[in-house]
Scaffold this motif. Structure first.
Motif, short mmCIF file in Angstrom:
data_model
loop_
_atom_site.label_atom_id
_atom_site.label_comp_id
_atom_site.label_asym_id
_atom_site.label_seq_id
_atom_site.Cartn_x
_atom_site.Cartn_y
_atom_site.Cartn_z
N ALA A 232 0.88 -1.10 0.06
CA ALA A 232 -0.02 -0.07 0.20
C ALA A 232 0.79 1.11 -0.07
N HIS A 233 1.83 1.11 0.67
CA HIS A 233 2.77 2.25 0.72
C HIS A 233 3.51 2.45 -0.87
N TRP A 234 4.07 1.74 -1.29
CA TRP A 234 4.40 1.79 -2.77
C TRP A 234 3.51 2.26 -3.75
N GLN A 235 2.09 1.69 -3.33
CA GLN A 235 1.07 1.96 -4.36
C GLN A 235 0.59 3.67 -4.00
N ASP A 236 0.92 4.21 -3.06
CA ASP A 236 0.62 5.18 -2.87
C ASP A 236 1.59 6.21 -3.45
N VAL A 237 2.98 5.79 -3.42
CA VAL A 237 3.92 6.56 -4.13
C VAL A 237 3.83 6.49 -5.88
N TYR A 238 3.07 5.35 -6.16
CA TYR A 238 2.92 5.16 -7.44
C TYR A 238 1.70 5.95 -7.98
N ARG A 239 0.60 6.10 -6.99
CA ARG A 239 -0.45 7.23 -7.17
C ARG A 239 0.14 8.61 -7.45
N MET A 240 1.12 9.14 -6.50
CA MET A 240 1.65 10.38 -6.77
C MET A 240 2.55 10.39 -7.93
N GLU A 241 3.12 9.53 -8.38
CA GLU A 241 3.76 9.57 -9.88
C GLU A 241 2.94 9.64 -10.86
N LEU A 242 1.65 8.95 -10.89
CA LEU A 242 0.82 9.10 -11.75
C LEU A 242 0.13 10.76 -11.87
N GLY A 243 0.00 11.41 -10.89
CA GLY A 243 -0.51 12.73 -10.77
C GLY A 243 0.55 13.57 -11.48
N ILE A 244 1.74 13.15 -11.37
CA ILE A 244 2.90 14.02 -12.04
C ILE A 244 2.66 14.03 -13.51
N VAL A 245 2.52 12.65 -14.03
CA VAL A 245 2.57 12.40 -15.48
C VAL A 245 1.16 13.27 -15.98
N LEU A 246 0.01 13.31 -15.16
CA LEU A 246 -0.99 13.99 -15.54
C LEU A 246 -0.86 15.36 -15.75
N GLU A 247 -0.03 15.95 -14.84
CA GLU A 247 0.27 17.56 -14.92
C GLU A 247 1.36 17.87 -16.03
N THR A 248 2.18 16.69 -16.53
CA THR A 248 2.97 17.08 -17.60
C THR A 248 2.18 16.85 -18.92
N LEU A 249 1.16 16.10 -19.06
CA LEU A 249 0.27 15.83 -20.09
C LEU A 249 -0.64 17.31 -20.38
N ASP A 250 -1.09 17.58 -19.06
CA ASP A 250 -1.72 19.00 -19.31
C ASP A 250 -0.92 20.18 -19.58
N SER A 251 0.25 20.14 -19.24
CA SER A 251 1.14 21.11 -19.65
C SER A 251 1.50 21.16 -21.11
N LEU A 252 1.80 20.08 -21.66
CA LEU A 252 1.77 19.79 -23.02
C LEU A 252 0.77 20.09 -24.06
N ASP A 253 -0.30 19.62 -23.50
CA ASP A 253 -1.75 20.12 -24.20
C ASP A 253 -1.93 21.62 -24.23
N GLY A 254 -1.62 22.29 -23.14
CA GLY A 254 -1.91 23.72 -22.92
C GLY A 254 -1.06 24.33 -24.10
N ALA A 255 0.36 23.95 -23.96
CA ALA A 255 1.31 24.36 -25.10
C ALA A 255 1.08 24.26 -26.51
N LEU A 256 0.36 23.08 -26.75
CA LEU A 256 -0.03 22.81 -28.20
C LEU A 256 -1.27 23.83 -28.41
N ASP A 257 -2.27 24.02 -27.63
CA ASP A 257 -3.40 24.67 -27.70
C ASP A 257 -2.81 26.18 -28.36
N GLU A 258 -1.97 26.69 -27.62
CA GLU A 258 -1.36 28.02 -27.85
C GLU A 258 -0.42 28.26 -29.16
N ARG A 259 -0.35 27.23 -29.95
CA ARG A 259 0.52 27.25 -31.20
C ARG A 259 -0.47 27.96 -32.05
#
Length: 259
Positions: A232-259
């Motif tokens: 469960a501890h490792w799964q909670d860390v995995y959950r946080m890493e997934l949140g970082i992936v989501l943030e980077t996807l949103d940043s990339l999507d926003g940058a492409l929308d501004e082109r």
């Protein structure tokens, strides 16, 4: 009359050509060379313009594919986050449950709780478009920024992959601890073959089918509890890493929308 005819013949007769001077020949050669050079440079300019146009069209097509890929991957990572949250909530419930509460749980719910103990949701992305983008020439500053954000995303995904591999090891430890409760006297300890992926659902079903007594035995077994807590501890860390992936996807999507 004779004199007039002689004057007419003199006017009509061609004048002798002046000899071509060196300066005139030099100017003529320079002019012809300039024409040839201009033609060659013009051809190169046309080719370069065509290539730039082709590169621009290719990058635009790739960026469209990247946008579609981001949307699909965003859906996948959100699903992985949701599934992880559900498993962690069920593990918390299992850790907090007592015999009186367990007696009120239906067998299907018992199976859900037991299944959550070893279960590890996985994020499975598609990276064909972003990989192609990273392999194409950079055209402008916006392209540099898009590639930087893609690199951030790929590094975040790499961390998730590494974390998932570690989490799989913790999952195997939980399954190993649960095995003796599926069939009495049977386990996956020293000298025994590891559980196959196909066998795990059967094992979990057999544990849940035995009802509340076995369910509470799991809760009181030190080895099971220790393995579940670590996982469960490792799964909670995995959950946080997934949140970082989501943030980077949103940043990339926003940058492409501004082109």
């Amino acid at each position: 009359m004779v004199a007039a005819q002689q004057n007419r013949e003199t006017l009509e007769s061609p004048r002798p050509q002046e000899p071509m001077t060196k300066g005139w020949r030099w100017r003529r050669g320079l002019a012809e060379g300039g024409i040839i050079l201009a033609s060659v440079l013009g051809a190169f300019w046309v080719d370069a313009a065509w290539e730039r146009s082709q590169d621009r069209e290719l990058e635009e097509a790739i960026l469209v594919a990247v946008s579609e890929e981001i949307e699909a991957n965003r859906t996948n990572v959100l699903q992985a986050i949701q599934n992880t949250d559900v498993r962690l909530a069920r593990i918390d419930r299992w850790l907090a449950i007592d015999a009186a509460s367990a007696s009120l749980i239906a067998q299907d719910s018992l199976l859900d709780l037991v299944t959550a103990l070893p279960n590890v949701p996985q994020y499975l992305p598609v990276h064909s478009a972003v990989t192609m983008l990273m392999q194409t020439p950079v055209r402008d500053q916006a392209g540099i920024e898009a590639r930087r954000l893609v690199d951030d995303y790929l590094r975040a995904w790499g961390s998730v992959e590494s974390m998932h591999e570690a989490l799989r090891s913790r999952r195997d430890e939980v399954q190993d601890a649960l095995a003796p409760f599926g069939v009495r006297g049977v386990g996956s300890g020293p000298g025994r073959a590891a559980l196959t992926d196909d066998a795990v659902p059967v094992l979990l079903f057999m544990i849940a089918r035995q009802g509340v007594p076995v369910f509470m035995e799991l809760r009181q077994d030190e080895r099971v509890v220790s393995a579940v807590l670590l996982k469960a501890h490792w799964q909670d860390v995995y959950r946080m890493e997934l949140g970082i992936v989501l943030e980077t996807l949103d940043s990339l999507d926003g940058a492409l929308d501004e082109r």
